[in-house]
Design a protein around this motif. Structure first.
Motif, mmCIF file in Angstrom:
data_model
loop_
_atom_site.group_PDB
_atom_site.id
_atom_site.type_symbol
_atom_site.label_atom_id
_atom_site.label_comp_id
_atom_site.label_asym_id
_atom_site.label_seq_id
_atom_site.Cartn_x
_atom_site.Cartn_y
_atom_site.Cartn_z
ATOM 1 N N GLU A 32 0.864 -1.179 -0.123
ATOM 2 C CA GLU A 32 -0.046 0.087 -0.158
ATOM 3 C C GLU A 32 0.881 1.306 -0.062
ATOM 4 O O GLU A 32 0.741 2.315 -0.646
ATOM 5 C CB GLU A 32 -0.919 0.017 1.343
ATOM 6 C CG GLU A 32 -1.842 -1.271 1.261
ATOM 7 C CD GLU A 32 -3.124 -1.359 0.239
ATOM 8 O OE1 GLU A 32 -3.290 -0.087 -0.328
ATOM 9 O OE2 GLU A 32 -3.408 -2.263 0.045
ATOM 10 N N VAL A 40 3.662 -0.288 4.399
ATOM 11 C CA VAL A 40 2.151 -0.638 5.125
ATOM 12 C C VAL A 40 1.817 -1.651 3.553
ATOM 13 O O VAL A 40 2.053 -1.379 2.558
ATOM 14 C CB VAL A 40 1.344 0.427 4.955
ATOM 15 C CG1 VAL A 40 -0.143 0.269 5.114
ATOM 16 C CG2 VAL A 40 1.681 1.506 5.761
ATOM 17 N N SER A 42 -1.280 -5.008 2.832
ATOM 18 C CA SER A 42 -2.592 -5.244 3.275
ATOM 19 C C SER A 42 -2.731 -6.944 2.800
ATOM 20 O O SER A 42 -2.604 -7.231 1.670
ATOM 21 C CB SER A 42 -3.647 -4.457 2.989
ATOM 22 O OG SER A 42 -3.697 -4.443 1.436
ATOM 23 N N ASP A 104 -10.368 -7.853 6.845
ATOM 24 C CA ASP A 104 -9.152 -7.643 6.139
ATOM 25 C C ASP A 104 -8.027 -7.174 7.092
ATOM 26 O O ASP A 104 -8.329 -6.443 8.137
ATOM 27 C CB ASP A 104 -9.253 -6.298 5.144
ATOM 28 C CG ASP A 104 -10.346 -6.372 3.957
ATOM 29 O OD1 ASP A 104 -10.682 -7.522 3.663
ATOM 30 O OD2 ASP A 104 -10.585 -5.448 3.218
ATOM 31 N N ARG A 106 -4.351 -5.102 7.919
ATOM 32 C CA ARG A 106 -3.313 -4.153 7.604
ATOM 33 C C ARG A 106 -2.025 -4.324 8.253
ATOM 34 O O ARG A 106 -2.223 -4.502 9.538
ATOM 35 C CB ARG A 106 -4.034 -2.621 7.739
ATOM 36 C CG ARG A 106 -3.131 -1.592 7.293
ATOM 37 C CD ARG A 106 -3.839 -0.209 7.550
ATOM 38 N NE ARG A 106 -3.278 0.751 7.143
ATOM 39 C CZ ARG A 106 -2.027 1.553 8.072
ATOM 40 N NH1 ARG A 106 -1.695 0.886 8.967
ATOM 41 N NH2 ARG A 106 -1.456 2.755 7.452
ATOM 42 N N GLU A 108 1.656 -2.378 9.351
ATOM 43 C CA GLU A 108 2.659 -1.294 9.334
ATOM 44 C C GLU A 108 4.001 -1.702 9.994
ATOM 45 O O GLU A 108 3.760 -1.989 11.224
ATOM 46 C CB GLU A 108 2.258 -0.059 9.617
ATOM 47 C CG GLU A 108 3.129 0.916 9.623
ATOM 48 C CD GLU A 108 2.460 2.471 10.107
ATOM 49 O OE1 GLU A 108 3.442 3.476 9.979
ATOM 50 O OE2 GLU A 108 1.336 2.543 10.192
ATOM 51 N N GLU A 134 -11.455 0.303 13.238
ATOM 52 C CA GLU A 134 -10.086 -0.372 12.981
ATOM 53 C C GLU A 134 -9.524 -0.432 14.245
ATOM 54 O O GLU A 134 -9.322 0.294 14.955
ATOM 55 C CB GLU A 134 -9.340 0.332 12.021
ATOM 56 C CG GLU A 134 -7.971 -0.549 11.638
ATOM 57 C CD GLU A 134 -7.336 0.113 10.464
ATOM 58 O OE1 GLU A 134 -6.248 -0.432 10.344
ATOM 59 O OE2 GLU A 134 -7.833 0.817 9.482
#
Length: 151
Positions: A32, A40, A42, A104, A106, A108, A134
């Motif tokens: 991302e 980042v 995903s 989903d 994510r 980082e 989130e």
């Protein structure tokens, strides 16, 4: 660590590597954002990632651990003069699970230090909770042996 921006070609090469990698492509992993010392990524929610019999559809914890390891390695590579050369090896991987992931994912990863032979990262894995917010689902810390001159 340099403040030089990452060349867009490196992002494309990284995504091409992911797509040619059996396991990472199976996860449908996507880059991302990428900058020197930070990435980042995903992974979309899919039933193939869910623990069998989970009443809430929670994703297997090994997926979060994979994201911690993979994103950390790529974040450290971004500190190399040429991120497409050299290599690295995980020497320590620590993952702490905070809550189930049910959507989903994510991740980082941020480089804490990239020296001549060792590198260290902090990572955060998040997912959208059933309430729509989130939330952090796992945190990780890694160390790697860096081989800047490997080809």
């Amino acid at each position: 660590m340099s403040d030089d921006p990452i060349d867009a070609d490196h992002v494309e090469l990284l995504q091409a590597f992911i797509e040619s990698h059996g396991f990472l492509s199976w996860l449908d992993l996507t880059v991302e954002e990428l900058e020197r010392g930070r990435i980042v990524m995903s992974v979309p929610y899919h039933e193939k990632l869910v623990n069998p019999g989970s009443p809430v559809g929670s994703i297997h914890g090994g997926i979060a651990a994979t994201l911690v390891d993979t994103a950390s390695g790529f974040a450290l590579r971004s500190t190399f003069d040429d991120p497409t050369t050299g290599s690295l090896a995980t020497t320590d991987l620590n993952v702490t699970y905070l809550r189930p992931a049910t959507n989903d994912l994510r991740v980082e990863a941020e480089v804490l230090r990239a020296g001549g032979s060792m590198g260290y990262t902090d990572t955060l894995v998040s997912s959208v909770a059933p309430d729509g917010e989130e939330k952090d689902v796992a945190v990780g810390r890694t160390s790697y042996r860096l081989f800047h001159d490997a080809e």
